[in-house]
Design a protein around this motif. Structure first.
Motif, short mmCIF file in Angstrom:
data_model
loop_
_atom_site.label_atom_id
_atom_site.label_comp_id
_atom_site.label_asym_id
_atom_site.label_seq_id
_atom_site.Cartn_x
_atom_site.Cartn_y
_atom_site.Cartn_z
N LEU A 35 -2.18 0.30 6.14
CA LEU A 35 -2.76 -0.58 7.16
C LEU A 35 -4.25 -0.33 7.39
CD1 LEU A 35 0.09 -0.86 9.80
CD2 LEU A 35 -0.77 -2.65 8.27
N LEU A 36 -4.67 0.91 7.28
CA LEU A 36 -6.09 1.22 7.40
C LEU A 36 -6.88 0.55 6.28
CD1 LEU A 36 -8.38 2.77 8.81
CD2 LEU A 36 -7.87 4.69 7.30
N ALA A 37 -6.32 0.55 5.09
CA ALA A 37 -6.98 -0.10 3.95
C ALA A 37 -7.08 -1.61 4.16
CB ALA A 37 -6.21 0.20 2.67
N LEU A 38 -6.03 -2.21 4.68
CA LEU A 38 -6.06 -3.64 4.97
C LEU A 38 -7.12 -3.96 6.02
CD1 LEU A 38 -4.93 -6.52 4.66
CD2 LEU A 38 -3.24 -5.92 6.41
N GLY A 39 -7.14 -3.19 7.08
CA GLY A 39 -8.16 -3.40 8.12
C GLY A 39 -9.56 -3.22 7.58
N PHE A 40 -9.77 -2.20 6.76
CA PHE A 40 -11.09 -1.97 6.17
C PHE A 40 -11.48 -3.13 5.26
CE2 PHE A 40 -14.05 -0.16 3.11
CZ PHE A 40 -14.95 0.48 3.94
N TRP B 167 0.22 -2.46 -4.14
CA TRP B 167 -0.55 -2.54 -2.90
C TRP B 167 -2.01 -2.18 -3.15
CZ3 TRP B 167 1.53 -5.39 0.50
CH2 TRP B 167 2.92 -5.46 0.62
N PHE B 168 -2.23 -1.29 -4.11
CA PHE B 168 -3.60 -0.95 -4.49
C PHE B 168 -4.34 -2.19 -4.97
CE2 PHE B 168 -6.61 0.08 -7.86
CZ PHE B 168 -7.42 1.00 -7.24
N VAL B 169 -3.72 -2.94 -5.87
CA VAL B 169 -4.35 -4.15 -6.42
C VAL B 169 -4.53 -5.20 -5.33
CG1 VAL B 169 -4.04 -6.03 -8.07
CG2 VAL B 169 -3.46 -3.71 -8.72
N ARG B 170 -3.52 -5.39 -4.50
CA ARG B 170 -3.64 -6.38 -3.43
C ARG B 170 -4.76 -6.03 -2.46
NH1 ARG B 170 2.30 -5.80 -3.54
NH2 ARG B 170 3.05 -7.57 -4.72
N CYS B 171 -4.88 -4.75 -2.15
CA CYS B 171 -5.91 -4.33 -1.20
C CYS B 171 -7.30 -4.47 -1.80
CB CYS B 171 -5.65 -2.89 -0.78
SG CYS B 171 -6.59 -2.44 0.67
N VAL B 172 -7.43 -4.22 -3.08
CA VAL B 172 -8.72 -4.37 -3.75
C VAL B 172 -9.19 -5.82 -3.69
CG1 VAL B 172 -9.78 -4.30 -6.05
CG2 VAL B 172 -8.50 -2.34 -5.22
N LEU C 11 -7.84 4.00 0.00
CA LEU C 11 -7.13 4.07 1.27
C LEU C 11 -5.71 3.52 1.17
CD1 LEU C 11 -9.92 2.95 3.78
CD2 LEU C 11 -8.97 5.25 3.49
N ALA C 12 -5.45 2.65 0.20
CA ALA C 12 -4.12 2.04 0.07
C ALA C 12 -3.15 2.91 -0.72
CB ALA C 12 -4.23 0.68 -0.61
N LEU C 13 -3.66 3.98 -1.33
CA LEU C 13 -2.75 4.84 -2.09
C LEU C 13 -1.87 5.66 -1.16
CD1 LEU C 13 -5.22 6.14 -4.81
CD2 LEU C 13 -3.42 4.43 -5.09
#
Length: 109
Positions: free
Chosen positions: A44-49, A3-8, A105-107
């Motif tokens: 979800l906060l990381a995705l929104g950001f 999820w970290f990589v996907r969010c980045v 934020l995704a961690l």
């Protein structure tokens, strides 16, 4: 770590789409509706950001955005010159910072 990589990658995908002419409204709608339901609750906060910052950087740094087109119309400068010559460094630095924040934020803490 997945999820970290996907969010980045979220802000970079917005920018890549904008560079080829995809409207950020479409990118936001697709990423929110496709990724939102499968994204873990803690990220979800990381995705929104990532969506918001990717949208903003795309608007500021791609030649097909309304900002660049208005600049071309008012000043006569080519949109590619304005987006890639003037704003490209700003866009890459902003994308890197945004990706770093999204990753943190995704961690799962």
């Amino acid at each position: 770590m997945g999820w970290f990589v996907r969010c980045v990658l979220v802000p970079w995908l917005f920018f890549a789409g904008g560079a080829v002419g995809v409207n950020p409204i479409i990118s936001g709608t697709l990423s929110g509706s496709i990724l939102g339901p499968i994204w873990p609750d803690y990220g979800l906060l990381a995705l929104g950001f990532g969506i918001v910052t990717g949208w903003g950087i795309t608007i500021a740094g791609t030649p097909f955005s309304a900002n660049a087109l208005l600049l071309e119309r008012c000043t006569g400068y080519n949109t590619r010159v304005a987006a890639y010559d003037w704003s490209f460094r700003y866009s890459v630095i902003s994308l890197a910072v945004s990706s770093l924040i999204c990753g943190v934020l995704a961690l799962p803490f």
